[in-house]
Design an enzyme around this catalytic site. Sequence first.
Site, PDB file in Angstrom:
ATOM      1  N   TRP A   6       0.754  -1.139   0.147  1.00 54.96           N
ATOM      2  CA  TRP A   6       0.062  -0.274   0.017  1.00 54.96           C
ATOM      3  C   TRP A   6       0.776   1.286   0.103  1.00 54.96           C
ATOM      4  O   TRP A   6       1.819   1.303   0.924  1.00 54.96           O
ATOM      5  CB  TRP A   6      -1.003   0.074   1.094  1.00 54.96           C
ATOM      6  N   ASP A  12       0.316   8.836   1.555  1.00 54.92           N
ATOM      7  CA  ASP A  12       1.292  10.018   1.363  1.00 54.92           C
ATOM      8  C   ASP A  12       2.417  10.111   0.823  1.00 54.92           C
ATOM      9  O   ASP A  12       3.295   9.604   1.547  1.00 54.92           O
ATOM     10  CB  ASP A  12       0.798  10.828   2.472  1.00 54.92           C
ATOM     11  N   TRP A  16       3.572   8.478  10.504  1.00 55.10           N
ATOM     12  CA  TRP A  16       2.529   9.091   9.524  1.00 55.10           C
ATOM     13  C   TRP A  16       3.449  10.216   9.066  1.00 55.10           C
ATOM     14  O   TRP A  16       4.692  10.252   8.864  1.00 55.10           O
ATOM     15  CB  TRP A  16       1.392   9.452  10.451  1.00 55.10           C
ATOM     16  N   ARG A  26      -1.292  17.053  13.341  1.00 49.47           N
ATOM     17  CA  ARG A  26      -0.323  16.160  12.264  1.00 49.47           C
ATOM     18  C   ARG A  26       0.113  16.696  11.282  1.00 49.47           C
ATOM     19  O   ARG A  26      -0.212  18.084  10.840  1.00 49.47           O
ATOM     20  CB  ARG A  26      -1.217  15.095  11.768  1.00 49.47           C
ATOM     21  N   ASP A  27       1.110  15.949  10.687  1.00 51.77           N
ATOM     22  CA  ASP A  27       1.552  16.368   9.484  1.00 51.77           C
ATOM     23  C   ASP A  27       2.642  17.753   9.230  1.00 51.77           C
ATOM     24  O   ASP A  27       2.228  18.538   8.552  1.00 51.77           O
ATOM     25  CB  ASP A  27       0.534  16.524   8.225  1.00 51.77           C
ATOM     26  N   GLU A  65      -5.080  18.801   6.602  1.00 52.65           N
ATOM     27  CA  GLU A  65      -4.228  17.684   6.430  1.00 52.65           C
ATOM     28  C   GLU A  65      -2.921  18.049   5.495  1.00 52.65           C
ATOM     29  O   GLU A  65      -3.093  18.903   4.674  1.00 52.65           O
ATOM     30  CB  GLU A  65      -4.848  16.374   6.064  1.00 52.65           C
ATOM     31  N   TRP A  98      -9.906   9.616   0.394  1.00 52.32           N
ATOM     32  CA  TRP A  98     -10.517   8.663   1.629  1.00 52.32           C
ATOM     33  C   TRP A  98     -11.865   8.318   1.481  1.00 52.32           C
ATOM     34  O   TRP A  98     -12.533   7.593   2.286  1.00 52.32           O
ATOM     35  CB  TRP A  98     -10.313   9.501   2.734  1.00 52.32           C
TER      36      TRP A  98
END
Length: 522
Positions: A52, A55, A109, A186-187, A237, A323
């Site tokens: 898989w 990002d 992540w 995040r990110d 995001e 998503w």
Amino acid sequence: MTYPLSRRSVLQGAGAGALALFLGGAAPLAARAQSPAGSLRANYHMTPPAGWLCDPQRPVTTNGAYQLYYLHSGQNNGPGGWDHATTSDGVAFTHHGTVMPLQPDFPVWSGSAVVDTANTAGFGAGAVVALATQPTDGIRKFQEQYLYWSTDGGFTFTALPDPVIVNTDGRAASTPAEIENAEWFRDPKIHWDTARSEWVCVIGRARYAAFYTSSNLIDWVLRRNFDYPNHALGGIECPDLFEMTANDGTRHWVLGASMDAYGVGLPMTYAYWTGTWDGEEFHADDLTPQWLDWGWDWYAAVTWPSIDAPDTKRLAIAWMNNWKYAARDVPTDASDGYNGQNSIVRELRLEHQSGGWYSLLSRPVEALSNYVTATTTLPPQTVDGSVVLPWSGRAYELELDIAWDAAANVGVSVGRSSDGSRHTNIGKYGAELYVDRGPSDLSGFSLVPYTRAAAPIDSNARSVHLRIFVDTQSVEVFVNAGHTVISQQVHFRESDTGISLYADGGPATFSGITIREFGTPI
């Protein structure tokens, strides 16, 4: 971003009752068989060797090459870490395996890496330093930012044991509601602020972007958040942050983010704002974002400066998935053992517009032309109904101009089956430029209702220039000068190889028809 099928795009492209062969019955031209029989693997898009792909992480440049990292797992939408690939031209990638592996209950992540040229962090001049989101608490899974560093150009990394940017909200949360609200942290994306000689980091939150600054990439100070009034755009995001020189010589800051604006009829891709940074706060020129793509499948995009023109040209790549359906199996799981591909690498330029604002324009990376294996040019054709081109293939660029007067719906169908029942339509109808993959829907992998994507276009326009990139399981359409792009994954069958032209409600002229076939980069 769904539109009623009564707008008739699905009625075009096959041309039942009007399948006159182009050029008066000329025999079809043979196309190079770029992929082995039974394979659906993309030819000129980056795909993982197996498993898989999710990002992409913003590349850094070391040793004269771009070091690209991407989220990878052995199972669809499963926990994983960062895998590594290199490219010198944005087309051919060499895979190097995992550099930040999954640990028990501790996946890695998204984040970003920088080259610490001045040794601000103390790991050595030229060290590659990355910040990545990880779930500190394996039970509550609140997200914090961890630091990794590399002294070999980004091929191996060492981790600091504790987070360098803590989730204060998450650590203080106790009730389920507080935990849920605090989780989205995040990110991180890092940028060097030359004017103030410090690092700036932007982190995505559920309703805003949080900004931090640091002198050493380890100790961070919270600054002011960037909020936006339309919360229907969803949370931020994979934010992006950079400076760029426009075509008029002016310098601008750009804040980008992947956002879900499906609920208000806007894309689920990359929104961006131009503006300024004053050391404390990002000030947008306009709080209404612009969009870098209008399709269903250009998410988690990252941009980075090109080697040849770092101030005026950036490159961009995105995950070609959504998503709404990303966690499902896809045809390539069975045919080739992988799920997910990245988009064509684009070249971005910032241009001043007549209305006074600045916009990012996109075009495919120039190096793609080095992988063309054959070029076919066809003479202009006036179409009133539908015409099938005497050509077939699975991995190519189709470039052409369309002009019309009275026609209501004009366009091109790609991935056409021999009987015309399957195809994906790219056309102009009213005030929309659309890509409709509905007629290519595949039983067992259905993308309904997320089939038709559309971008705004002047309803009075009577001509359009299209560059259409087809690659076994995807379509990317660049419109006119690159103000508009629409990117879609499409579940073509191996036999979906035809092209047709259509015009509904009057004739249209198709000219400059050029087909460039691509081989697999090695």
